[in-house]
Write a protein that holds these residues in place. Sequence first.
Motif, mmCIF file in Angstrom:
data_model
loop_
_atom_site.group_PDB
_atom_site.id
_atom_site.type_symbol
_atom_site.label_atom_id
_atom_site.label_comp_id
_atom_site.label_asym_id
_atom_site.label_seq_id
_atom_site.Cartn_x
_atom_site.Cartn_y
_atom_site.Cartn_z
ATOM 1 N N LYS A 33 0.821 -1.203 0.000
ATOM 2 C CA LYS A 33 0.000 0.000 0.000
ATOM 3 C C LYS A 33 0.861 1.262 0.000
ATOM 4 O O LYS A 33 1.957 1.287 0.574
ATOM 5 N N VAL A 34 0.356 2.306 -0.635
ATOM 6 C CA VAL A 34 0.964 3.630 -0.548
ATOM 7 C C VAL A 34 0.825 4.114 0.899
ATOM 8 O O VAL A 34 -0.235 3.930 1.513
ATOM 9 N N PRO A 35 1.862 4.712 1.497
ATOM 10 C CA PRO A 35 1.746 5.229 2.869
ATOM 11 C C PRO A 35 0.541 6.147 3.032
ATOM 12 O O PRO A 35 0.284 7.013 2.185
ATOM 13 N N GLU A 36 -0.192 5.941 4.101
ATOM 14 C CA GLU A 36 -1.447 6.669 4.333
ATOM 15 C C GLU A 36 -1.253 8.181 4.304
ATOM 16 O O GLU A 36 -2.104 8.924 3.825
ATOM 17 N N VAL A 37 -0.110 8.664 4.814
ATOM 18 C CA VAL A 37 0.097 10.108 4.892
ATOM 19 C C VAL A 37 0.055 10.754 3.503
ATOM 20 O O VAL A 37 -0.402 11.896 3.351
ATOM 21 N N LEU A 38 0.487 10.028 2.474
ATOM 22 C CA LEU A 38 0.499 10.595 1.132
ATOM 23 C C LEU A 38 -0.896 10.680 0.532
ATOM 24 O O LEU A 38 -1.107 11.374 -0.471
ATOM 25 N N LEU A 39 -1.849 9.982 1.137
ATOM 26 C CA LEU A 39 -3.236 10.017 0.671
ATOM 27 C C LEU A 39 -4.079 10.998 1.481
ATOM 28 O O LEU A 39 -5.247 11.209 1.179
ATOM 29 N N SER A 40 -3.460 11.602 2.498
ATOM 30 C CA SER A 40 -4.213 12.420 3.450
ATOM 31 C C SER A 40 -4.583 13.795 2.919
ATOM 32 O O SER A 40 -5.548 14.403 3.375
ATOM 33 N N GLY A 41 -3.783 14.315 1.978
ATOM 34 C CA GLY A 41 -4.008 15.679 1.514
ATOM 35 C C GLY A 41 -3.517 16.725 2.496
ATOM 36 O O GLY A 41 -3.674 17.929 2.271
ATOM 37 N N HIS A 42 -2.890 16.275 3.587
ATOM 38 C CA HIS A 42 -2.383 17.183 4.630
ATOM 39 C C HIS A 42 -0.935 17.532 4.279
ATOM 40 O O HIS A 42 -0.005 16.779 4.559
ATOM 41 N N HIS A 43 -0.735 18.699 3.650
ATOM 42 C CA HIS A 43 0.570 19.042 3.095
ATOM 43 C C HIS A 43 1.668 19.160 4.154
ATOM 44 O O HIS A 43 2.815 18.776 3.909
ATOM 45 N N LYS A 44 1.331 19.649 5.315
ATOM 46 C CA LYS A 44 2.334 19.778 6.385
ATOM 47 C C LYS A 44 2.839 18.400 6.806
ATOM 48 O O LYS A 44 4.063 18.178 6.933
ATOM 49 N N LEU A 45 1.901 17.463 7.016
ATOM 50 C CA LEU A 45 2.296 16.109 7.405
ATOM 51 C C LEU A 45 3.082 15.411 6.288
ATOM 52 O O LEU A 45 4.035 14.672 6.559
#
Length: 248
Positions: free
Chosen positions: A189-201
């Motif tokens: 799976k692609v890391p969840e953070v990259l799917l979050s749309g949260h640019h800072k994270l």
Amino acid sequence: MKFDVLTLFPEMFQVFEHSIIKRAKDKGILNINPINIRDYSGNKHKKVDDYPYGGGPGMVMQAEPIYNVVEALQNQYGYKPFTILMTPRGRKYNQNIARELSSKEHVLLICGHYEGIDERIMPLVDDEISLGDFVLTGGEIAAMAVIDSVSRLVPGVLSCNESYEDESFYNSLLEYPQYTRPEVYKGMKVPEVLLSGHHKLINEWRKYQSLKITYEKRPDLINKTKLSKEELKILDKIKKDLDVNVDK
């Protein structure tokens, strides 16, 4: 930016008739001009080499054809381009040198062959560059690498600055991992953070991964890099995280 290349094999530089570099050439941003050294030989058979004084194996490229080319270019342009000899004894090439050369308007690269070039060309040379501690059959492939890496830094060659500012070695660190569709492939799976749309994270994750990969795979780069306070904190966390994983 203009590159002249002195070579015995100008046809090798057809590699630049493709992709990003070709588009930049078509736009007039880059000019890459391979010059056949044989065309400037004073010998009727276009001979450019001879046996080495003192004996030894192989042949040595003569100084005269090189001087003839450089003098012809100087008469044509009204100045001598910044001249680089591709040689094993030169500075070991890196991204800092690429940035340094990208500020030049005109670079002339000399590609050696056989057992090298008559030492008497050195008054023409402004810099000596080596691609690394290994042997090539000639300077052409090394010159191609220099042209390609420098060209990417010339304004307008890439679509935007981000295309190279996040790449490996731009800031002396290796690049963070990249992913694209599909979201899941062979169970990975692609890391969840990259799917979050949260640019800072996302940016924090990328900084962490960039430092982690560099620390694990090229620690020598970490030692050469002046890290910010934020990066030093991230590096400390990486070391602790890795220690925990080792203990497990």
